[in-house]
Design a protein around this motif. Structure first.
Motif, PDB file in Angstrom:
ATOM      1  N   THR A 196       6.983  -2.028  -0.325  1.00 43.68           N
ATOM      2  CA  THR A 196       7.241  -1.176   0.835  1.00 43.68           C
ATOM      3  C   THR A 196       7.008   0.287   0.485  1.00 43.68           C
ATOM      4  N   THR A 197       6.772   1.085   1.519  1.00 47.92           N
ATOM      5  CA  THR A 197       6.568   2.519   1.324  1.00 47.92           C
ATOM      6  C   THR A 197       7.804   3.166   0.715  1.00 47.92           C
ATOM      7  N   SER A 198       8.981   2.769   1.161  1.00 46.17           N
ATOM      8  CA  SER A 198      10.214   3.359   0.639  1.00 46.17           C
ATOM      9  C   SER A 198      10.372   3.106  -0.859  1.00 46.17           C
ATOM     10  N   GLU A 199       9.991   1.916  -1.301  1.00 44.34           N
ATOM     11  CA  GLU A 199      10.065   1.623  -2.732  1.00 44.34           C
ATOM     12  C   GLU A 199       9.102   2.505  -3.522  1.00 44.34           C
ATOM     13  N   VAL A 200       7.925   2.726  -2.977  1.00 53.00           N
ATOM     14  CA  VAL A 200       6.951   3.595  -3.642  1.00 53.00           C
ATOM     15  C   VAL A 200       7.497   5.018  -3.745  1.00 53.00           C
ATOM     16  N   VAL A 201       8.029   5.542  -2.633  1.00 56.70           N
ATOM     17  CA  VAL A 201       8.577   6.896  -2.632  1.00 56.70           C
ATOM     18  C   VAL A 201       9.738   7.013  -3.611  1.00 56.70           C
ATOM     19  N   PHE A 232       1.760  -3.875  -6.935  1.00 54.95           N
ATOM     20  CA  PHE A 232       1.947  -4.141  -5.511  1.00 54.95           C
ATOM     21  C   PHE A 232       1.998  -5.645  -5.341  1.00 54.95           C
ATOM     22  N   TYR A 281      -2.793  -2.265   3.976  1.00 52.33           N
ATOM     23  CA  TYR A 281      -1.539  -1.579   3.655  1.00 52.33           C
ATOM     24  C   TYR A 281      -1.774  -0.528   2.565  1.00 52.33           C
ATOM     25  N   SER A 318      -3.573   2.490   3.738  1.00 49.40           N
ATOM     26  CA  SER A 318      -2.701   3.360   4.523  1.00 49.40           C
ATOM     27  C   SER A 318      -1.821   4.231   3.625  1.00 49.40           C
ATOM     28  N   LEU A 319      -1.481   3.742   2.440  1.00 50.72           N
ATOM     29  CA  LEU A 319      -0.650   4.509   1.521  1.00 50.72           C
ATOM     30  C   LEU A 319      -1.410   5.622   0.812  1.00 50.72           C
ATOM     31  N   LEU A 365       0.425   9.219   0.070  1.00 47.97           N
ATOM     32  CA  LEU A 365       0.949   9.055  -1.288  1.00 47.97           C
ATOM     33  C   LEU A 365      -0.197   8.871  -2.290  1.00 47.97           C
ATOM     34  N   ASN A 397      -6.646   4.095  -4.681  1.00 42.70           N
ATOM     35  CA  ASN A 397      -5.335   4.030  -5.333  1.00 42.70           C
ATOM     36  C   ASN A 397      -5.114   2.725  -6.100  1.00 42.70           C
TER      37      ASN A 397
END
Length: 220
Positions: free
Chosen positions: A119-124, A136, A147, A150-151, A155, A179
């Protein structure tokens, strides 16, 4: 931190080869010939998953007998496993997910590590903690190339090794992303070839995987 990776060829696990074989070793006797076949095929980074009782012994055997292999431990989910993997000679660590306790143990090991995110939150959260290289997982189920693409915009500092549902057919789509440093997969170690100890076939599949590039011929 002193990196256990071969400095002459790469500073990161993500840069050793386009594909990191994800290996399940059921019989420790298979570990060394399997690793030799993968290295001969051009895939030096090998992730031995902690899914069998033979895993730690397999890591130990490969480390001692195949010095040109960069053998790591996968499916690492507890601090105790981090300690055991380092003692066995693992040169990098990979987890399907992460917690603060696991992340602390991985840092303390002084080994390169790829904590798992989906998830994006985990990456942040990992970026906030100074971690920029991640696994991932499960890649296809978690949104695949769309996905990850999009990141890349918001990021760009995060780099990934997507794993889960990846094979020779879709690996180039992942490798073309800015990425993505490499992908993880097990298609070059099919269970029937390992059961038959057909190391020539494993080497052939590994050689084909080592030549993979991104869609359109790019290699990020």
């Amino acid at each position: 931190m002193t990196s256990p990776l071969p400095s002459a060829s790469a500073a990161s696990v993500l840069d050793l080869a386009p594909v990191v074989p994800v290996v399940v070793v059921a019989d420790v006797a298979d570990a060394v010939p399997l690793a030799r076949a993968l290295v001969a095929g051009g895939l030096p980074a090998i992730e031995v998953t902690l899914r069998t009782p033979a895993a730690l012994d397999a890591i130990r055997e490969i480390t001692g007998a195949v010095p040109e292999a960069v053998v790591g431990a996968g499916t690492v989910i507890t601090p105790d496993q981090v300690t055991a993997c380092r003692a066995a000679g693992a040169r990098f660590l990979v987890s399907p997910g992460w917690t603060d306790a696991l992340l602390t143990a991985m840092r303390a090991s002084e080994l390169p590590f790829l904590p798992g995110v989906s998830t994006t939150s985990e990456v942040v959260a990992l970026l906030e903690r100074g971690v920029r290289e991640m696994k991932f997982f499960p890649a296809q189920a978690a949104g695949g190339t769309a996905y990850l693409r999009s990141l890349a915009g918001p990021l760009p500092q995060a780099r990934f090794c997507p794993t889960g549902g990846i094979g020779p057919g879709n690996a180039p789509e992942y490798l073309a992303l800015p990425n993505v440093g490499c992908v993880g997969g097990s298609w070059m170690v099919p269970s029937d070839a390992v059961a038959a100890r057909d190391w020539a076939r494993v080497e052939e599949l590994a050689r084909a995987a080592s030549r993979l590039t991104g869609a359109g011929g790019t290699r990020r």
